[in-house]
Design a protein around this motif. Structure first.
Motif, short mmCIF file in Angstrom:
data_model
loop_
_atom_site.label_atom_id
_atom_site.label_comp_id
_atom_site.label_asym_id
_atom_site.label_seq_id
_atom_site.Cartn_x
_atom_site.Cartn_y
_atom_site.Cartn_z
N PHE A 12 0.84 -1.20 0.00
CA PHE A 12 0.00 0.00 0.00
C PHE A 12 0.87 1.25 0.00
O PHE A 12 0.65 2.19 -0.77
CB PHE A 12 -0.94 -0.01 1.21
N ALA A 13 1.89 1.27 0.86
CA ALA A 13 2.77 2.44 0.94
C ALA A 13 3.48 2.69 -0.38
O ALA A 13 3.62 3.84 -0.82
CB ALA A 13 3.79 2.24 2.06
N ALA A 14 3.91 1.61 -1.03
CA ALA A 14 4.61 1.75 -2.30
C ALA A 14 3.69 2.27 -3.40
O ALA A 14 4.08 3.13 -4.22
CB ALA A 14 5.21 0.41 -2.71
N GLU A 15 2.45 1.77 -3.43
CA GLU A 15 1.51 2.24 -4.44
C GLU A 15 1.09 3.68 -4.19
O GLU A 15 0.91 4.48 -5.13
CB GLU A 15 0.28 1.32 -4.47
N LEU A 16 0.95 4.04 -2.92
CA LEU A 16 0.67 5.42 -2.54
C LEU A 16 1.79 6.34 -3.05
O LEU A 16 1.52 7.42 -3.59
CB LEU A 16 0.57 5.49 -1.02
N ALA A 17 3.02 5.89 -2.91
CA ALA A 17 4.16 6.67 -3.40
C ALA A 17 4.10 6.86 -4.90
O ALA A 17 4.37 7.94 -5.42
CB ALA A 17 5.47 5.96 -3.00
N ARG A 18 3.73 5.79 -5.62
CA ARG A 18 3.66 5.88 -7.08
C ARG A 18 2.53 6.80 -7.54
O ARG A 18 2.68 7.56 -8.49
CB ARG A 18 3.48 4.49 -7.69
N ASP A 26 6.73 -5.42 -5.87
CA ASP A 26 6.09 -5.79 -7.13
C ASP A 26 4.98 -4.80 -7.45
O ASP A 26 3.93 -4.82 -6.79
CB ASP A 26 5.54 -7.22 -7.00
N PRO A 27 5.15 -3.94 -8.45
CA PRO A 27 4.12 -2.93 -8.72
C PRO A 27 2.80 -3.52 -9.16
O PRO A 27 1.74 -2.93 -8.92
CB PRO A 27 4.76 -2.07 -9.83
N GLN A 28 2.83 -4.68 -9.78
CA GLN A 28 1.56 -5.31 -10.18
C GLN A 28 0.76 -5.75 -8.96
O GLN A 28 -0.44 -5.52 -8.88
CB GLN A 28 1.81 -6.50 -11.10
N GLN A 29 1.44 -6.39 -8.01
CA GLN A 29 0.75 -6.78 -6.78
C GLN A 29 0.20 -5.56 -6.05
O GLN A 29 -0.91 -5.59 -5.53
CB GLN A 29 1.71 -7.53 -5.85
N ALA A 30 1.00 -4.49 -6.01
CA ALA A 30 0.57 -3.28 -5.30
C ALA A 30 -0.65 -2.65 -5.97
O ALA A 30 -1.59 -2.22 -5.30
CB ALA A 30 1.72 -2.29 -5.24
N SER A 31 -0.64 -2.60 -7.29
CA SER A 31 -1.76 -2.03 -8.03
C SER A 31 -3.03 -2.86 -7.85
O SER A 31 -4.13 -2.32 -7.66
CB SER A 31 -1.40 -1.91 -9.51
N GLU A 32 -2.88 -4.17 -7.89
CA GLU A 32 -4.03 -5.06 -7.71
C GLU A 32 -4.61 -4.91 -6.31
O GLU A 32 -5.84 -4.90 -6.12
CB GLU A 32 -3.62 -6.51 -7.97
N ASN A 65 -6.56 -1.64 -6.09
CA ASN A 65 -7.86 -1.75 -6.74
C ASN A 65 -8.84 -2.53 -5.87
O ASN A 65 -10.03 -2.18 -5.80
CB ASN A 65 -7.71 -2.43 -8.10
N TRP A 66 -8.37 -3.57 -5.20
CA TRP A 66 -9.23 -4.33 -4.30
C TRP A 66 -9.67 -3.45 -3.13
O TRP A 66 -10.86 -3.45 -2.75
CB TRP A 66 -8.50 -5.57 -3.77
N LEU A 67 -8.77 -2.68 -2.57
CA LEU A 67 -9.10 -1.81 -1.45
C LEU A 67 -10.13 -0.76 -1.88
O LEU A 67 -11.10 -0.49 -1.15
CB LEU A 67 -7.83 -1.13 -0.93
N GLU A 68 -9.93 -0.18 -3.05
CA GLU A 68 -10.91 0.79 -3.58
C GLU A 68 -12.30 0.17 -3.70
O GLU A 68 -13.31 0.80 -3.37
CB GLU A 68 -10.45 1.32 -4.94
#
Length: 312
Positions: free
Chosen positions: A209-215, A294-300, A303-306
């Protein structure tokens, strides 16, 4: 598996700290919110921030415990924190808390997503039916962060360094975690897991989550970090068995050490350059399990959290 244990042990027995609470800069004019600040690492983080003149919000589920903590903090610092009721295990409550905060504060400079639950009995789930650890540690914090993001973006725009910080407390337990979406809600698959494996999963979730938030928000001034605060003697281990409690009391550190790494990420000039980084004790950049990057795992996961909060 050997390199995983090696990394785990290195983080459990770190070198002497080069960063101290006295190194936290003056925080006058800064608004800071710490989830789970009624006890443990969160309370110590709030204490240091108050001594550095920040306006501090103690966000926690239990109003009586929160108010007791605020009284203790005033006695030790001479400064008064503000209380925000926040039950991360109830999404309607999270929504009410986020909206209440925005009514009170248009600007937030630092959000410490510090609260957490560790290895509770398996039958314990959130009010919405999620695994208590994933629901509290990951989903609840995701939703609260989403709700207060307008204030964080305003904080970034207002800050001299052009940043607002989101500091996500994870754990070296993530080295043993992987995401199994079938266990995020109560299910037969979840009931086959141990509480510790579910905890490790939630800590992996924190880092992703933190990594995707950063991106997603780094180009808008948001600096998102995740960290292992270290092996610390706190109430987080309330569900340990007697042997585990004995061992932890022997090798774990005082709570004053537990706040150091997140204070470094959340307050220092160096922290402005840590977007997307993972920190380890004490206040050092570290490495994560490869899956956590893994950016794919983070993005997925994002999306699940959303999807979980879209109709709240």
């Amino acid at each position: 598996m050997g390199h995983i244990w090696s990394a785990y042990i290195r983080e459990t027995f770190p070198p002497s700290t080069q960063f101290h609470a006295s190194d936290v800069p003056d925080m006058s004019g800064k608004v800071v919110l710490v989830t789970g600040a009624n006890s443990g690492i969160g309370k110590e983080t709030a204490r240091v921030l108050l001594t550095k003149n920040a306006k501090v919000y103690v966000a926690c589920r239990d109003k009586a415990k929160g108010e007791d903590a605020i009284r203790d903090l005033k006695e030790s610092t001479g400064r008064e924190a503000s209380f925000l009721q926040l039950n991360l295990a109830n999404l309607e409550s999270v929504k009410a808390s986020g909206e209440e905060f925005l009514r009170r504060e248009p600007v937030l400079h630092v959000l410490f997503n510090n609260a957490g639950v560790m290895t509770p009995p398996l039958e314990m789930v959130t009010d919405d039916g999620y695994d208590l650890q994933f629901g509290t540690n990951v989903l609840g914090h995701f939703y609260f962060t989403k709700l207060v993001m307008p204030a964080l973006l305003a904080g970034a725009a207002q800050s001299p360094d052009g940043t607002a910080r989101i500091v996500n407390t994870a754990s070296n337990a993530h080295w043993f975690g992987s995401l199994d979406y079938n266990t995020f809600k109560d299910s037969p698959a979840r009931k086959k897991k141990s509480p510790m494996s579910l905890y490790a999963q939630s800590k992996m979730g924190n880092i992703l989550f933190a990594a995707e938030l950063a991106r997603r928000y780094g180009n808008q001034g948001i600096v998102s970090t995740a960290l292992n605060p270290g092996g610390i003697k706190t109430e987080l281990g309330r569900y340990y068995d007697s042997f585990a409690k004995m061992i932890s009391n022997m090798i774990f550190h005082d709570v004053s050490f537990g706040a150091l790494t997140q204070l470094y990420a959340g307050t220092t000039a160096e922290g402005a350059n840590l977007n997307g980084k993972y920190l380890v004790p004490w206040a050092r950049i570290g490495n994560t399990h490869a899956d956590a990057q893994d950016p794919q795992q983070a993005s997925e996961l994002w999306n699940w959290l959303e999807e979980q909060v879209k109709d709240i």
